[in-house]
Enzyme design. Sequence first.
Site, PDB file in Angstrom:
ATOM      1  N   SER A 228       0.836  -1.193   0.000  1.00 59.48           N
ATOM      2  CA  SER A 228       0.000   0.000   0.000  1.00 59.48           C
ATOM      3  C   SER A 228       0.880   1.256   0.000  1.00 59.48           C
ATOM      4  O   SER A 228       1.739   1.413  -0.866  1.00 59.48           O
ATOM      5  CB  SER A 228      -0.958  -0.039   1.199  1.00 59.48           C
ATOM      6  OG  SER A 228      -1.938   0.964   1.134  1.00 59.48           O
ATOM      7  N   ASP A 294      -8.260  -5.024  -6.373  1.00 57.44           N
ATOM      8  CA  ASP A 294      -7.752  -4.145  -5.312  1.00 57.44           C
ATOM      9  C   ASP A 294      -8.149  -2.696  -5.594  1.00 57.44           C
ATOM     10  O   ASP A 294      -7.747  -2.101  -6.587  1.00 57.44           O
ATOM     11  CB  ASP A 294      -6.227  -4.278  -5.243  1.00 57.44           C
ATOM     12  CG  ASP A 294      -5.635  -3.554  -4.037  1.00 57.44           C
ATOM     13  OD1 ASP A 294      -6.290  -2.638  -3.507  1.00 57.44           O
ATOM     14  OD2 ASP A 294      -4.520  -3.895  -3.638  1.00 57.44           O
ATOM     15  N   HIS A 358      -7.479  -5.666  -0.970  1.00 58.04           N
ATOM     16  CA  HIS A 358      -6.277  -4.904  -0.632  1.00 58.04           C
ATOM     17  C   HIS A 358      -5.571  -5.457   0.605  1.00 58.04           C
ATOM     18  O   HIS A 358      -4.434  -5.092   0.878  1.00 58.04           O
ATOM     19  CB  HIS A 358      -6.630  -3.434  -0.401  1.00 58.04           C
ATOM     20  CG  HIS A 358      -5.448  -2.534  -0.243  1.00 58.04           C
ATOM     21  ND1 HIS A 358      -4.477  -2.373  -1.211  1.00 58.04           N
ATOM     22  CD2 HIS A 358      -5.054  -1.741   0.801  1.00 58.04           C
ATOM     23  CE1 HIS A 358      -3.557  -1.531  -0.802  1.00 58.04           C
ATOM     24  NE2 HIS A 358      -3.883  -1.133   0.418  1.00 58.04           N
TER      25      HIS A 358
END
Length: 382
Positions: A228, A294, A358
Amino acid sequence: MVLPLLPLARIGDVLQKWLNLVSINGGPLMLLLHWLSGKVIEPDSLSSTSAVGNLDRRIELDKSIKPENPRYKGALSMMAAKLSYENKDLVQSVVNHHWKMKFVGFYNFRNGYQGRDSTQAFLFKETQSDPNLIVVAFRGTSPFDADAWRTDFDLSWCEFNKVGKTHSGFMKALGMQPNNRWPLELETDQPQGSSDQHPPFAYYTIRKMLVDLLQEDVNAKFILTGHSLGGALAILFAGVLAMHDHEYAWLLERMEGVYTFGQPRVGDEKFGEFLKEKFRKYDVRYMRYVYSNDLVLEEEPNKNYFSLLWFIPKRLNAVWELTRSFILPWVKGSEYKEGWFMRFWRLVGLVIPGLGAHAPQDYVNLTRLGTLLLPQESPKVE
């Protein structure tokens, strides 16, 4: 954005403590029984994991993936990226005692624009590969870290001559100096990275540590990784180092690769071409792992996100991911068994498609079970 800092952190602390109490006591029912009998087990720093860590509590590396396996660096990088969300004591224990590697340090870095030590990363040395690897893992966005969210949502762009435009928030978290500058060295009136507990700026401090470590081990290489926001910081660290290649070309030659997971967009097309050219020149591998739908990976708002055309396929995929979470342990082994919190997160993914995708769980599985597509010829750029 200043006022919600404490309330958000307190909510996170309460949730994290409750999640760890449930986990260490064997589940909600056992926690209740232990409470009734006065035998509740309290988590300590070595058993307390973050909210992200509670989504996937695996800490062991896949022993079937050896250093000579092409999957190895990706699998190791993802586990390091996931571990970066945890506290220093747990990170050190896992690296030294579970992975049998050498822990270098866990650091809080200064974001000069926020005026806070809000960027985290840790370093360790992997000695099983030939040559040895130094791994730099940047922490991503913790759900209850308001500073990280401020970084994510600083959507302004900063432009660099002959390089391109990049995401300002990420650059600030990495240590960009006032007036959007990346001087080769910090000015003399700037604080230097002399404190082990609070080094000031991520880029300059980590670069100095890499210089020292690589001079000690003349054959070692290093890799950058993160999930991320952490992935964004990893690739931008490489980008800033490439801006300074007139002085640090040898350091770029020692960079084996950049491995990112669920990494958001960090720059424009010109910046992408700049990185490609530098990675070709210095033979750096860039592996950007992308899992399914995602949500963070959307390069720009998807105009069809709420349309019927996308509504059905994305939710069907979320249903399949939830169903597969029950099947996978039976097919691949108990290490793929998911806890109740991850199952709950997958249910949230039915309502908000792409959110569950995610989480680190599927990225760990991707590095272990997915098909790895490698370029057949140099340059090693994906």
